[in-house]
Design a protein around this motif. Structure first.
Motif, PDB file in Angstrom:
ATOM      1  N   GLY A  37      -1.163  -2.110   1.343  1.00  0.00           N
ATOM      2  CA  GLY A  37      -0.685  -2.606   2.633  1.00  0.00           C
ATOM      3  C   GLY A  37      -1.075  -4.060   2.796  1.00  0.00           C
ATOM      4  N   GLY A  38      -1.188  -4.514   4.042  1.00  0.00           N
ATOM      5  CA  GLY A  38      -1.538  -5.898   4.310  1.00  0.00           C
ATOM      6  C   GLY A  38      -0.305  -6.795   4.264  1.00  0.00           C
ATOM      7  N   TYR A  39      -0.566  -8.131   4.319  1.00  0.00           N
ATOM      8  CA  TYR A  39       0.530  -9.106   4.337  1.00  0.00           C
ATOM      9  C   TYR A  39       0.969  -9.534   2.949  1.00  0.00           C
ATOM     10  N   THR A  40       0.035  -9.562   2.000  1.00  0.00           N
ATOM     11  CA  THR A  40       0.354 -10.161   0.691  1.00  0.00           C
ATOM     12  C   THR A  40       1.563  -9.544  -0.008  1.00  0.00           C
ATOM     13  N   PRO A  43       6.447 -10.158   0.076  1.00  0.00           N
ATOM     14  CA  PRO A  43       7.424 -10.873  -0.755  1.00  0.00           C
ATOM     15  C   PRO A  43       7.686 -10.180  -2.101  1.00  0.00           C
ATOM     16  N   THR A  44       6.647  -9.546  -2.645  1.00  0.00           N
ATOM     17  CA  THR A  44       6.833  -8.806  -3.903  1.00  0.00           C
ATOM     18  C   THR A  44       7.733  -7.606  -3.677  1.00  0.00           C
ATOM     19  N   TYR A  45       7.485  -6.865  -2.593  1.00  0.00           N
ATOM     20  CA  TYR A  45       8.331  -5.689  -2.295  1.00  0.00           C
ATOM     21  C   TYR A  45       9.782  -6.120  -2.072  1.00  0.00           C
ATOM     22  N   GLU A  46       9.980  -7.228  -1.375  1.00  0.00           N
ATOM     23  CA  GLU A  46      11.354  -7.699  -1.112  1.00  0.00           C
ATOM     24  C   GLU A  46      12.068  -8.027  -2.419  1.00  0.00           C
ATOM     25  N   SER A  76       1.630  -0.709  10.593  1.00  0.00           N
ATOM     26  CA  SER A  76       1.675   0.433   9.665  1.00  0.00           C
ATOM     27  C   SER A  76       2.006  -0.018   8.241  1.00  0.00           C
ATOM     28  N   ASN A  77       1.214   0.435   7.291  1.00  0.00           N
ATOM     29  CA  ASN A  77       1.511   0.130   5.884  1.00  0.00           C
ATOM     30  C   ASN A  77       2.773   0.847   5.417  1.00  0.00           C
ATOM     31  N   TYR A  78       3.024   2.006   6.024  1.00  0.00           N
ATOM     32  CA  TYR A  78       4.281   2.703   5.710  1.00  0.00           C
ATOM     33  C   TYR A  78       5.455   1.838   6.141  1.00  0.00           C
ATOM     34  N   ARG A  79       5.378   1.299   7.386  1.00  0.00           N
ATOM     35  CA  ARG A  79       6.504   0.505   7.901  1.00  0.00           C
ATOM     36  C   ARG A  79       6.737  -0.729   7.030  1.00  0.00           C
ATOM     37  N   LEU A  80       5.658  -1.353   6.572  1.00  0.00           N
ATOM     38  CA  LEU A  80       5.793  -2.524   5.695  1.00  0.00           C
ATOM     39  C   LEU A  80       6.641  -2.172   4.470  1.00  0.00           C
ATOM     40  N   ALA A  81       6.277  -1.086   3.790  1.00  0.00           N
ATOM     41  CA  ALA A  81       7.007  -0.712   2.574  1.00  0.00           C
ATOM     42  C   ALA A  81       8.405  -0.183   2.907  1.00  0.00           C
ATOM     43  N   HIS A  82       8.514   0.568   4.000  1.00  0.00           N
ATOM     44  CA  HIS A  82       9.834   1.107   4.388  1.00  0.00           C
ATOM     45  C   HIS A  82      10.821  -0.028   4.616  1.00  0.00           C
ATOM     46  N   ASP A  83      10.400  -1.016   5.400  1.00  0.00           N
ATOM     47  CA  ASP A  83      11.318  -2.093   5.795  1.00  0.00           C
ATOM     48  C   ASP A  83      11.660  -3.023   4.630  1.00  0.00           C
ATOM     49  N   SER A  84      10.656  -3.286   3.757  1.00  0.00           N
ATOM     50  CA  SER A  84      10.853  -4.328   2.720  1.00  0.00           C
ATOM     51  C   SER A  84      11.290  -3.762   1.373  1.00  0.00           C
TER      52      SER A  84
END
Ligand code: 6PG
Length: 233
Positions: A37-40, A43-46, A76-84
């Motif tokens: 999770g986190g911010y880093t 860009p990699t996930y995108e 949410s770390n889930y939301r980060l990965a879900h969205d990106s």
């Protein structure tokens, strides 16, 4: 330990996405990918979400830790990965294994542990058979990984695979323990920015006051960094 030091955060994201895609492409059968999770990582996930050439059907997605907030919460770390990553790729729900964030934090951690044991097919780790294929980790300025924070009892946990972490951050956290993090064919830190340079140098020097300095990878171990994060090496 294998290093990749890239000029800046953009080059790091380009490299990390290519590197992860390569590991997935080379894998035979199921690829169990524990996301950070986190911010880093965004860009990699995108960038990974643009890799329609990868056979994503073999990837099972997990998280190394989670904030005990609803999945639509901005932190949410889930939301980060879900969205990106997951929604753009159209990953099917049965391949996505988010931490539960209902009920109590302790019960949620135990539900996740039970699920991991079911997927692993055993109650105890066998070092010859890692649970994950890739554990992607961020690094806190204080040297934390997942939600394993300095000075906490969770750092000493050897039996549980997951724990609830009630203190140390604004939200209650859920986290893998070291035995679960370390049960991975490959572990890769993805680290960007000058603020992380002391933790990077300390962890790699084995400073055990830093959670990352306590990590004992069982498989391949990688540091994917930009120059700022690697500035003290
Ligand atoms: C989390 C992460 C955590 C993160 C580090 C680095 O839930 O926040 O799992 O371990 O990787 O805190 O976070 P940044 O990438 O935001 O610096």
């Amino acid at each position: 330990m294998t290093d990749a030091i890239l000029d800046d955060a953009t080059a790091l994201a380009d490299y990390a996405a290519e590197w992860i895609a390569g590991r997935i492409a080379a894998a035979q059968g199921i690829f169990r990918f524990a996301l950070t999770g986190g911010y880093t990582p965004r860009p990699t996930y995108e960038r990974l979400a643009a890799r329609k050439d990868i056979d994503w059907s073999k990837v099972e997605f997990y998280w190394g830790d989670e904030r005990f907030v609803p999945h639509d919460n901005p932190s949410s770390n889930y939301r980060l990965a879900h969205d990106s990553l997951l929604k753009p790729l159209g990953i099917e729900a049965q391949k996505i294994h988010p931490w539960p964030v209902d009920g109590t934090p302790d019960a949620a951690a135990r539900v996740y542990e039970t699920m991991l044991k079911r997927h692993y097919g055993a109650e105890r780790f066998d070092m010859r058979r890692p649970l994950f294929d890739l554990q992607l980790l961020g690094l806190g300025d204080d040297g934390h990984l997942c939600s394993l924070f300095p000075g906490q009892a969770s750092l000493k946990e050897t039996q549980r695979w997951t724990l609830a972490v009630p203190t140390g951050r604004p939200e209650i956290r859920l986290t893998l323990t070291f035995p679960a993090v370390e049960s991975s064919k490959a572990i890769a830190f993805l680290v960007s920015g000058k603020a992380k340079a002391p933790a990077v140098a300390g962890a790699r020097a084995g400073d055990t006051s830093l959670p990352a300095g306590l990590l004992k990878p069982q498989g391949e171990f990688f540091w994917l960094m930009d120059r700022d994060a690697a500035a003290l090496l």
